[in-house]
Design an enzyme around this catalytic site. Structure first.
Site, PDB file in Angstrom:
ATOM      1  CB  CYS A   1      -0.119   2.335   4.168  1.00 15.13           C
ATOM      2  SG  CYS A   1      -1.739   1.723   3.683  1.00 15.13           S
ATOM      3  CG  ASP A   2       3.429   1.092   4.415  1.00 15.00           C
ATOM      4  OD1 ASP A   2       3.149   1.628   5.503  1.00 15.00           O
ATOM      5  OD2 ASP A   2       3.085  -0.073   4.120  1.00 15.00           O
TER       6      ASP A   2
ATOM      7  CB  CYS B   1      -0.908  -0.036   1.236  1.00 10.16           C
ATOM      8  SG  CYS B   1      -1.847   1.465   1.531  1.00 10.16           S
TER       9      CYS B   1
END
Lengths: 302, 302
Positions: free
Chosen positions: B133-134, B130
């Site tokens: 997210c990251d 993701c």
């Protein structure tokens, strides 16, 4: 020209900021009255996942710190209009205009107040505008529930399962709610109806002890001992400043599941939008989506 | 007969529990593998509003404790089917059947894995599924991005703004993404393409140091020095156990804005549903709505 302007510094605004700053957008947040939004008025929040018990002010400080960790720039300004010039949007404020590529409207909503003595003092600690949020705090107690519309009666039914007694206070002699909901309310032994009545004051020393009711037909007064007051006389979105997006009859902004409004590049998140529920949890979900959609929109322009 | 059964103990499940228990529903949560869901695999989460930095495991413990404070009952069982008998639903599990009035499906989804050495070990600390997210954790670094579909290329473009270099690894000699997205990716100086290639291992001592690529046409191998690997080869919803609700072609469950599925009394929240974004923030928003809708549905039965 900024990439993105976020209007409003409540749960939705800060979440939109966290997501868009982590996506490397150049972001400006505009706030009229100071950070926190409506939720900052809550003394205790038990239903924001991750915090079993936290005050609204404290939770919003955490949101703000987190957004600032990623470089959030905030400016104190009241937005007076948003203009759509295609790939450029102009956000007009009381302290000047800002140009940007996209806007996320996180301006929230506020409950319509009764405007009676005691209401302001006890807000967040005896006076509530949301049964989903606060009914649990009144387990086994007696509460007044003000209003006769659909929401008011549904919320009274919700309350009636948790509290000892719900005293519905309605200014007319009949409810305006759906028939089926009305019948349930009439059938509930935990709900009592005070017709033709308005609350004239909310009374108590350190906590709510009673409400004073006035009968609008004969002007008689009575005092009703209750430990809480739920006010369901309407919600007003803070959306007067924007008239170029589609709204519903209540003034809430319409959006699809990507949080796109009717104007490309304008997004909405949180209480200001047409939504079945207004909670910190939902504002946060909306805003993560709105920021992701705004990022994709800005990417599509370049 | 329970009021409500919640299937799955991730962010959506716990949030649905908090909301439905606070609404005084009689709730049972069923979980197959243990609490936490996919997010428990994340070492560091920076974008759940309220926590500037927290591990997935720690955040889910907080969710669980909060739900337990309101009396959550959990049972370890794998759901094999959900039957609709109108006002009664039967949830069949490997350890017996449960009857209830409503069900919220919070069974989540999982990324399709590469299935290569190093992938499991470095998941959450070098291997990610993701970008939203990251990506932020890989600022200035070189990363591999595996996949050639629409999502893969969009995510690669997203990554390219943050990292030093994106090495796209694709098993074919052309992308399957939309033309306009492809053109942007080809135009980006930060993106390099490794065609006809698959990752055969992810290598490193304590962190990711390289990936080994194999050319599927000539079987030649090469090592690509990267500090991170993003895998975008599909998301698989955990929805095989339920075949009575409408799904999209990927198996994700369709719902309206109240989180109602095509079957009255069955609701969905979080990653298992058709949604533009899969985050803790969105799961939480969905689940608050699903629980509120389930409460209203159950109320309507009585």
């Amino acid at each position: 020209m900024k990439d993105l302007i976020i209007i409003g510094a409540g749960p939705a605004g800060f979440t939109a900021a966290i997501y868009s700053l982590r996506a490397q957008l150049d972001v400006l947040m505009l706030e009229k009255t100071g950070p926190g939004g409506q939720i900052a008025l809550s003394d205790v929040i038990e239903n924001y996942p991750g915090y079993s018990e936290i005050s609204g002010v404290e939770l919003m400080q955490k949101f703000e710190e987190q957004a600032k960790k990623f470089g959030l720039v905030m400016e104190s300004a009241e937005v007076t209009a948003v203009e759509d010039h295609g790939e450029k949007k102009i956000v007009k404020t009381t302290s000047g205009d800002h140009e940007c590529k996209a806007v996320i409207i996180c301006s929230g909503a506020k409950p319509r107040k009764l405007g009676v003595p005691g209401e302001q003092e006890f807000t967040g600690r005896g006076v509530s505008y949301c049964a989903t949020c606060d009914a649990f705090f009144f387990k086994g107690k007696d509460v007044a529930s003000v209003g006769g519309g659909d929401t008011a009666v549904k919320e009274s039914l919700f309350l009636s399962k948790m509290v000892n007694r719900v005293e519905v206070v309605h200014r007319r002699d009949a409810l305006r709610a759906e028939k089926i909901i009305q019948e349930k309310a009439f059938a509930s032994p935990a709900i009592n109806f005070n017709w033709d009545s308005v609350v004239t004051s909310i009374n108590g020393e350190n906590s709510v002890e009673s409400v004073t009711l006035k009968n609008v037909k004969d002007d008689s007064e009575k005092e009703l001992p209750v430990q809480g007051v739920f006010v369901f006389v309407g919600i007003l979105p803070n959306t007067d400043f924007i008239n170029i997006v589609e709204k519903d009859e209540g003034g809430f902004i319409k959006a699809n599941d990507k949080m796109e409004t009717s104007v490309p590049g304008l997004f909405v998140a949180g209480d200001a939008r047409v939504t079945p529920l207004r909670q910190v949890a939902t504002a946060v979900g909306d805003a993560a989506i709105a920021a992701t959609s705004a990022e994709a929109y800005i990417e599509s322009l370049e």
